[in-house]
Design a protein around this motif. Structure first.
Motif, short mmCIF file in Angstrom:
data_model
loop_
_atom_site.label_atom_id
_atom_site.label_comp_id
_atom_site.label_asym_id
_atom_site.label_seq_id
_atom_site.Cartn_x
_atom_site.Cartn_y
_atom_site.Cartn_z
N VAL A 51 88.39 147.29 81.92
CA VAL A 51 89.75 146.78 81.92
C VAL A 51 89.82 145.56 81.02
N LYS A 52 90.81 145.56 80.15
CA LYS A 52 91.08 144.37 79.36
C LYS A 52 92.11 143.55 80.12
N PHE A 53 91.83 142.30 80.38
CA PHE A 53 92.76 141.48 81.15
C PHE A 53 94.15 141.53 80.53
N GLY A 54 95.14 141.82 81.39
CA GLY A 54 96.50 141.91 80.90
C GLY A 54 96.83 143.29 80.36
N SER A 55 95.91 144.25 80.52
CA SER A 55 96.14 145.60 80.01
C SER A 55 95.76 146.62 81.06
N ASP A 56 96.08 147.91 80.81
CA ASP A 56 95.69 148.98 81.72
C ASP A 56 94.23 149.34 81.51
N SER A 57 93.72 150.19 82.41
CA SER A 57 92.33 150.63 82.30
C SER A 57 92.09 151.37 81.01
N LEU A 58 90.89 151.18 80.46
CA LEU A 58 90.48 151.90 79.26
C LEU A 58 89.48 152.97 79.68
N ASN A 59 89.97 154.15 79.97
CA ASN A 59 89.10 155.22 80.44
C ASN A 59 88.90 156.27 79.36
N CYS A 60 87.62 156.56 79.09
CA CYS A 60 87.26 157.64 78.15
C CYS A 60 87.95 157.49 76.80
N ALA A 61 88.09 156.30 76.33
CA ALA A 61 88.69 156.03 75.01
C ALA A 61 90.12 156.52 74.92
N SER A 62 90.81 156.62 76.06
CA SER A 62 92.19 157.12 76.04
C SER A 62 93.18 156.04 75.67
N LYS A 63 92.74 154.82 75.65
CA LYS A 63 93.62 153.69 75.32
C LYS A 63 93.09 152.93 74.12
N GLU A 64 93.99 152.45 73.33
CA GLU A 64 93.62 151.58 72.21
C GLU A 64 94.21 150.21 72.48
N VAL A 65 93.38 149.17 72.33
CA VAL A 65 93.87 147.82 72.53
C VAL A 65 93.76 147.06 71.21
N VAL A 66 94.59 146.04 71.11
CA VAL A 66 94.60 145.23 69.89
C VAL A 66 94.13 143.82 70.24
N LEU A 67 93.13 143.36 69.48
CA LEU A 67 92.64 142.00 69.66
C LEU A 67 93.27 141.13 68.59
N SER A 68 93.98 140.11 69.02
CA SER A 68 94.73 139.27 68.09
C SER A 68 93.81 138.47 67.18
N ALA A 69 94.33 138.13 66.00
CA ALA A 69 93.57 137.35 65.03
C ALA A 69 93.17 136.00 65.61
N LEU A 70 91.93 135.61 65.34
CA LEU A 70 91.38 134.32 65.74
C LEU A 70 91.55 134.07 67.25
N ALA A 71 91.44 135.13 68.03
CA ALA A 71 91.64 134.99 69.48
C ALA A 71 90.45 135.56 70.25
N CYS A 72 90.31 135.09 71.48
CA CYS A 72 89.25 135.56 72.36
C CYS A 72 89.87 136.34 73.51
N ASP A 73 89.32 137.50 73.81
CA ASP A 73 89.80 138.33 74.92
C ASP A 73 88.67 138.55 75.91
N THR A 74 89.01 139.10 77.05
CA THR A 74 88.03 139.33 78.09
C THR A 74 88.07 140.78 78.55
N LEU A 75 86.88 141.38 78.65
CA LEU A 75 86.75 142.73 79.17
C LEU A 75 86.05 142.67 80.53
N ARG A 76 86.58 143.41 81.49
CA ARG A 76 85.96 143.47 82.81
C ARG A 76 85.35 144.85 83.00
N PHE A 77 84.02 144.92 83.11
CA PHE A 77 83.31 146.17 83.33
C PHE A 77 83.04 146.29 84.83
#
Length: 230
Positions: A51-77
């Motif tokens: 899960v990407k914080f602030g986003s839906d679950s990323l299951n089996c590559a069914s979702k594409e997320v965008v990481l903003s320029a010069l920004a840090c994101d968090t993934l929860r496994f």
């Protein structure tokens, strides 16, 4: 670094985990470029949710997320082992697609999965299987060809002993067991076969047995010796 993204770690070490429980790990990812980057996570593992914080679950590559320029994101496994077939040393790779390109350098996941005995009552713990191994260290001396070491395993408990899995730390060492279900007061022979396969000098190999004994769910056996040129 994977592609243009910087990940906090490239390995997720879960350590010892139990069937039926959930485990979480947080991984930060940084986009050091001046443009947004898209990312997909490739995994069809039912025991894993990302899960990407602030986003839906990323299951089996069914979702594409965008990481903003010069920004840090968090993934929860989240690791959710449920199947007893996962018992033992667990090692999987999680692959990424970044800006449309699939990278073969994965994020590695490692764990040692054990059976869960938390639901057993104090009364039930009095009538469980008890594994007994004649000894845990074996020397095969000095050899030039393959050697077989028999190991006697006895169930001294009050229920059937189930050998869930037998694992070796090297392809040169095989562990063969005829019967994985051992009755009360019965014994079974585990055959450890070591093949030198071009190895020379001092050898030290490990075999692990995973079973349904709540007091000793994993046993480590060690074989050692020397290999000389024939």
């Amino acid at each position: 670094m994977i592609g243009k993204l910087l990940f906090e770690v490239n390995k997720i070490e879960w350590g010892e985990v139990c069937i039926g429980k959930d485990y979480e790990n947080i991984v930060r990812v940084y986009n050091p470029t001046h443009k947004d980057i898209s990312m997909k996570i490739f995994t069809c593992l039912p025991e894993l949710r990302v899960v990407k914080f602030g986003s839906d679950s990323l299951n089996c590559a069914s979702k594409e997320v965008v990481l903003s320029a010069l920004a840090c994101d968090t993934l929860r496994f989240t690791f959710m082992p449920r199947d007893t077939s996962l018992i033992g040393d667990y090692s999987k790779g999680i692959f990424l697609e970044i800006d449309g390109e699939v990278y073969m350098k994965p994020i590695e996941m490692r764990a040692e999965v054990l059976e869960n005995f938390d639901s057993l009552t104090s009364k039930e713990l009095l009538s469980v299987p008890t594994i007994d191994v004649e000894k845990d260290t074996f020397s095969f001396g000095t050899i030039t060809v393959k050697v077989t070491i028999p190991v006697k395993i006895t169930n001294k408990g009050k229920r059937n002993l189930i050998i869930r899995k037998v694992e070796s730390d090297c392809t040169c060492t095989a562990a063969i067991i005829g019967n994985r279900i051992v009755g009360i007061n019965d014994s079974v022979i585990l055959k450890i076969v070591f093949r030198p396969m071009g190895r020379y000098g001092r050898q030290y190999k490990t075999i692990k047995l995973y079973c349904n004994d709540p007091h000793l769910p994993v046993i480590k056996l060690i074989i050692h010796g020397d290999v000389t040129v024939n």
